[in-house]
Write a protein that holds these residues in place. Structure first.
Motif, mmCIF file in Angstrom:
data_model
loop_
_atom_site.group_PDB
_atom_site.id
_atom_site.type_symbol
_atom_site.label_atom_id
_atom_site.label_comp_id
_atom_site.label_asym_id
_atom_site.label_seq_id
_atom_site.Cartn_x
_atom_site.Cartn_y
_atom_site.Cartn_z
ATOM 1 N N LYS A 151 9.248 9.814 21.910
ATOM 2 C CA LYS A 151 9.333 8.645 21.040
ATOM 3 C C LYS A 151 9.589 9.112 19.615
ATOM 4 C CE LYS A 151 5.919 6.138 23.860
ATOM 5 N NZ LYS A 151 5.555 7.275 24.732
ATOM 6 N N VAL A 152 10.431 8.395 18.906
ATOM 7 C CA VAL A 152 10.731 8.716 17.512
ATOM 8 C C VAL A 152 10.435 7.477 16.671
ATOM 9 C CG1 VAL A 152 12.461 9.472 15.847
ATOM 10 C CG2 VAL A 152 12.539 10.326 18.204
ATOM 11 N N VAL A 153 9.547 7.625 15.700
ATOM 12 C CA VAL A 153 9.231 6.548 14.769
ATOM 13 C C VAL A 153 9.790 6.941 13.408
ATOM 14 C CG1 VAL A 153 7.434 5.140 13.719
ATOM 15 C CG2 VAL A 153 7.102 6.071 16.025
ATOM 16 N N GLY A 154 10.643 6.102 12.857
ATOM 17 C CA GLY A 154 11.244 6.452 11.576
ATOM 18 C C GLY A 154 11.782 5.242 10.855
ATOM 19 N N HIS A 155 12.369 5.507 9.723
ATOM 20 C CA HIS A 155 12.972 4.446 8.926
ATOM 21 C C HIS A 155 14.438 4.330 9.297
ATOM 22 C CE1 HIS A 155 14.407 2.149 5.459
ATOM 23 N NE2 HIS A 155 13.153 1.801 5.259
ATOM 24 N N ARG A 156 14.904 3.100 9.402
ATOM 25 C CA ARG A 156 16.288 2.860 9.827
ATOM 26 C C ARG A 156 17.281 3.584 8.935
ATOM 27 N NH1 ARG A 156 20.034 3.350 11.381
ATOM 28 N NH2 ARG A 156 21.648 2.135 12.376
ATOM 29 N N TRP A 157 17.048 3.571 7.620
ATOM 30 C CA TRP A 157 17.993 4.199 6.696
ATOM 31 C C TRP A 157 17.387 5.478 6.127
ATOM 32 C CZ3 TRP A 157 22.459 2.392 7.693
ATOM 33 C CH2 TRP A 157 22.605 1.075 8.083
ATOM 34 N N VAL A 173 18.145 14.889 25.525
ATOM 35 C CA VAL A 173 16.701 14.676 25.622
ATOM 36 C C VAL A 173 16.444 13.173 25.558
ATOM 37 C CG1 VAL A 173 14.449 15.080 24.560
ATOM 38 C CG2 VAL A 173 16.195 16.882 24.520
ATOM 39 N N PRO A 174 15.923 12.553 26.629
ATOM 40 C CA PRO A 174 15.650 11.112 26.590
ATOM 41 C C PRO A 174 14.626 10.782 25.504
ATOM 42 C CG PRO A 174 15.483 11.978 28.831
ATOM 43 C CD PRO A 174 15.546 13.152 27.920
ATOM 44 N N TYR A 175 14.903 9.781 24.731
ATOM 45 C CA TYR A 175 13.955 9.376 23.706
ATOM 46 C C TYR A 175 14.085 7.880 23.473
ATOM 47 C CZ TYR A 175 17.526 8.603 20.123
ATOM 48 O OH TYR A 175 18.589 8.099 19.410
ATOM 49 N N ARG A 176 13.068 7.328 22.816
ATOM 50 C CA ARG A 176 13.118 5.927 22.439
ATOM 51 C C ARG A 176 12.824 5.814 20.948
ATOM 52 N NH1 ARG A 176 10.548 0.665 25.524
ATOM 53 N NH2 ARG A 176 11.410 -0.889 24.096
ATOM 54 N N TRP A 177 13.601 4.994 20.287
ATOM 55 C CA TRP A 177 13.498 4.840 18.844
ATOM 56 C C TRP A 177 12.647 3.633 18.488
ATOM 57 C CZ3 TRP A 177 14.096 6.489 14.034
ATOM 58 C CH2 TRP A 177 14.272 5.558 12.998
ATOM 59 N N TYR A 178 11.738 3.813 17.526
ATOM 60 C CA TYR A 178 10.908 2.728 17.018
ATOM 61 C C TYR A 178 11.021 2.703 15.498
ATOM 62 C CZ TYR A 178 8.740 2.989 21.637
ATOM 63 O OH TYR A 178 8.529 3.010 22.989
ATOM 64 N N ALA A 191 -1.844 5.169 16.121
ATOM 65 C CA ALA A 191 -2.382 5.997 17.206
ATOM 66 C C ALA A 191 -2.321 7.471 16.855
ATOM 67 C CB ALA A 191 -1.627 5.725 18.504
ATOM 68 N N ALA A 192 -1.308 7.864 16.083
ATOM 69 C CA ALA A 192 -1.160 9.264 15.692
ATOM 70 C C ALA A 192 -1.907 9.591 14.402
ATOM 71 C CB ALA A 192 0.326 9.593 15.518
ATOM 72 N N GLY A 193 -2.556 8.586 13.817
ATOM 73 C CA GLY A 193 -3.288 8.812 12.585
ATOM 74 C C GLY A 193 -2.401 9.035 11.384
ATOM 75 N N GLN A 194 -1.210 8.441 11.385
ATOM 76 C CA GLN A 194 -0.261 8.610 10.287
ATOM 77 C C GLN A 194 -0.108 7.307 9.502
ATOM 78 O OE1 GLN A 194 1.336 11.566 9.433
ATOM 79 N NE2 GLN A 194 -0.011 12.476 10.979
ATOM 80 N N ASP A 195 0.208 7.448 8.210
ATOM 81 C CA ASP A 195 0.364 6.262 7.374
ATOM 82 C C ASP A 195 1.819 5.895 7.123
ATOM 83 O OD1 ASP A 195 1.195 8.249 5.673
ATOM 84 O OD2 ASP A 195 -0.431 8.004 4.221
ATOM 85 N N GLY A 196 2.767 6.656 7.695
ATOM 86 C CA GLY A 196 4.181 6.332 7.544
ATOM 87 C C GLY A 196 4.811 6.873 6.279
ATOM 88 N N GLN A 197 4.073 7.646 5.494
ATOM 89 C CA GLN A 197 4.639 8.201 4.276
ATOM 90 C C GLN A 197 5.566 9.374 4.576
ATOM 91 O OE1 GLN A 197 4.205 6.822 1.110
ATOM 92 N NE2 GLN A 197 3.361 5.226 2.445
ATOM 93 N N ARG A 198 5.302 10.064 5.685
ATOM 94 C CA ARG A 198 6.157 11.195 6.082
ATOM 95 C C ARG A 198 6.776 10.851 7.430
ATOM 96 N NH1 ARG A 198 2.780 16.130 6.766
ATOM 97 N NH2 ARG A 198 4.811 17.165 6.893
ATOM 98 N N LEU A 199 8.089 10.710 7.448
ATOM 99 C CA LEU A 199 8.818 10.332 8.644
ATOM 100 C C LEU A 199 10.034 11.242 8.796
ATOM 101 C CD1 LEU A 199 8.736 6.434 8.241
ATOM 102 C CD2 LEU A 199 7.414 7.793 9.871
ATOM 103 N N PRO A 200 10.525 11.391 10.037
ATOM 104 C CA PRO A 200 10.100 10.694 11.250
ATOM 105 C C PRO A 200 8.864 11.323 11.892
ATOM 106 C CG PRO A 200 11.904 12.152 11.763
ATOM 107 C CD PRO A 200 11.718 12.235 10.274
#
Length: 558
Positions: A151-157, A173-178, A191-200
């Protein structure tokens, strides 16, 4: 996912602060559902939430959550409210005493409660199992299924998020984007204990997490080979494009202990092509990804090793050995080396393009972005086959595709069959004598300044997507003075080393260099990195095979 595999990863979670009750619930659940579901129990709301987050990161499924109402620190309703953020599709059951029924009824609105059960529930065959059976059936028929993949969590731009997605896609490599803006992306971050300041954020199938990973770390975590199994080989192939893959297939199939080293992803520029229609043996065409995957599997079948995300920084000669050095300081040696490093698209020098790379400005086809181009206006810079193939592919989903060409038309560098297809495509237009002077936008591409090279007139147009395919710069700077190159950096080989009939400086053998041999005996070049190469997939594959034949000749005489 098959039903059996899904069941093996599916959890029924129960939480009760009374150890005796907790064990009794788990016992009754295992007796009825243990063969089909994994029963997980916790004795506090906090520990149950930790268990849910771990399950979420691993990609496991949670079908039903049973929580006791009267728990200290965090009661059952408070727990289920937070559990809803982690597993919104799980069915929720509250275990209550008779005196708590009003609270249970109120919870139906608070946490969208599916059922409440009065304790005790003896006999379970009458009071527990029928309820659970109905809830499990409802869960199975709902759209609950998670994707058992990276799974990859990131900012669109975000350029870095785009790079990670492209790396995974090109390495099959199969992955899903969020998106970080979506609820599920936020749930994964929490769930990963992250605040989204450092992505992906990358979550591997085993639940491991990587924040802003570099390619070598990412490759190792998703199961790609990054380390050689030996120190010495018969043949090292540097570069995993068509020439390198061709060399790996023929080298390994002919008994040479072969290792292929690729800095990013196998396939090279050809691997990014949406459709190759003039390659021998594929009358209906083949995508670059398909061709790459088949070639990679073929090389592996014959025993070739393939190392991914390994950057080569040096080539040295030590007697009969050829030493290949990596960026991390390690090295491998071989009797022979084939340089198949290929080329990369030149960067647009227009103002603003550097800052917007990965945020609307892309080099190469960036097929991972195609889905987001639905109904959009797209600009493609370049007039060679790669630009034409991208235009045809993107025209299937885009509102319009505009090819920006410096020359008067496409005939100078594009195959005739592609020109015909572009002429017949209703939503593709070609703007000749046009260059990009500037790209504009704050966080993403918003506009382009285009200039007509004949009239000098400029025009500013709205644009959110631009794909660039201009020129070809060889990936050979790392070689330094190890082998002779021309003024543009392309590697000289064979007859190009002896234009006056004399061997190159430093050549110590009593024979002339073989056709694809560089200025260093035993080091060969194949594909687009070679000076005056044809820049076609078929010729690159052919040169890879020919280079192996010449390696055999070199080894026989060494």
């Amino acid at each position: 996912m098959t039903q059996a595999a899904e069941a093996a990863r599916t959890v029924i979670l129960t939480v009760d602060d009374d150890p005796g009750v907790s064990r009794a619930v788990a016992r009754d659940l295992r007796r009825r559902y243990g063969e089909s579901y994994r029963i997980v129990r916790a004795e506090s709301g906090r520990s149950a939430l930790e268990a849910l987050r771990e399950l979420k990161l691993r990609g496991d499924l949670v079908a039903v959550i049973l929580a006791d109402y009267r728990m200290p620190q965090m009661n059952g309703i408070e727990f289920l409210e937070q559990a809803l953020d982690v597993y919104p599709g799980a069915r929720r059951v509250l275990l209550t005493a008779y005196a708590d029924t009003n609270a249970a009824i109120d919870a139906i609105n608070v946490v969208d409660l599916d059922h409440y059960l009065l304790k005790p529930w003896d006999p379970p065959e009458e009071k527990l199992y029928p309820v659970l059976d109905d809830l499990l059936q409802a869960w199975r028929t709902s759209d609950h299924r998670a994707v058992p993949s990276t799974k990859v969590v990131g900012h669109r731009w975000s350029a870095r998020s785009s790079d990670v997605r492209e790396f995974l896609a090109r390495n099959q490599v199969p992955y899903r984007w969020y998106s970080v803006d979506e609820p599920e992306g936020q749930r994964l971050l929490a769930a990963a204990g992250q605040d989204g300041q450092r992505l992906p954020l990358v979550i591997t199938p085993d639940g491991g997490t990587l924040v802003e990973p570099e390619a070598p770390e990412l490759a190792a975590k998703v199961g790609l080979a990054t380390r050689p199994t030996a120190d010495f080989y018969d043949l090292v192939v540097i570069g995993g494009g068509p020439a390198g893959l061709g060399a790996a297939v023929y080298g390994a199939s002919e008994g040479l202990r072969t290792v292929l080293v690729e800095r990013s992803a196998t396939g090279g520029q050809a691997g990014q092509s949406s459709r190759i229609e003039n390659y021998l043996g594929f009358p209906d065409g083949v995508s670059g990804a398909q061709l790459t995957d088949r070639a990679r599997r073929q090389a592996a079948k014959f025993g070739a090793e393939m190392l991914t995300a390994r950057e080569v920084t040096g080539l040295e000669v030590n007697g009969a050995a050829r030493i290949v050095r990596f960026a991390d300081g390690s090295a491998i040696a071989a009797h022979s080396v084939i340089l198949a490093t290929g080329v990369q698209y030149r960067q647009l020098e227009a103002s603003g393009c550097t800052d917007l790379t990965g945020c609307g400005v892309f080099y190469g086809s960036a097929l991972t972005e195609a889905a987001a181009c639905q109904g959009q206006d797209i600009f493609i810079v370049g007039g060679a086959n790669s630009a034409g193939q991208a235009a045809m592919y993107l025209s299937r989903v885009a509102k319009s595709v505009t090819l920006l060409v410096r020359g008067p038309d496409l005939s100078a560098s594009m195959s005739y069959y592609l020109i015909q297809q572009i002429d017949e495509a209703p939503n593709i237009s070609v703007r000749p004598h046009t260059v990009v002077d500037a790209a504009h936008g704050a966080d993403r591409l918003e506009q382009l300044t285009l200039r007509h090279t004949v009239t000098g007139e400029s025009e500013r147009v709205d644009a959110h997507w631009m794909f660039v395919f201009i020129g070809a710069a060889p990936l050979t700077d790392w070689l330094g003075d190890a082998v002779l190159r021309d003024e543009r950096g392309f590697i000289l080989a064979g007859p190009d080393l002896t234009p006056d009939g004399r061997p190159p400086a430093g050549w110590e053998l009593d024979r002339a260099p073989y056709h694809l041999e560089t200025s260093v005996p035993g080091v060969f070049v194949a594909g687009d990195a070679r000076a005056e190469s044809a820049k076609r997939v078929a010729s690159a594959v052919g040169e890879g095979a020919m280079a192996v034949m010449l390696v055999h000749r070199y080894l026989e005489q060494s």
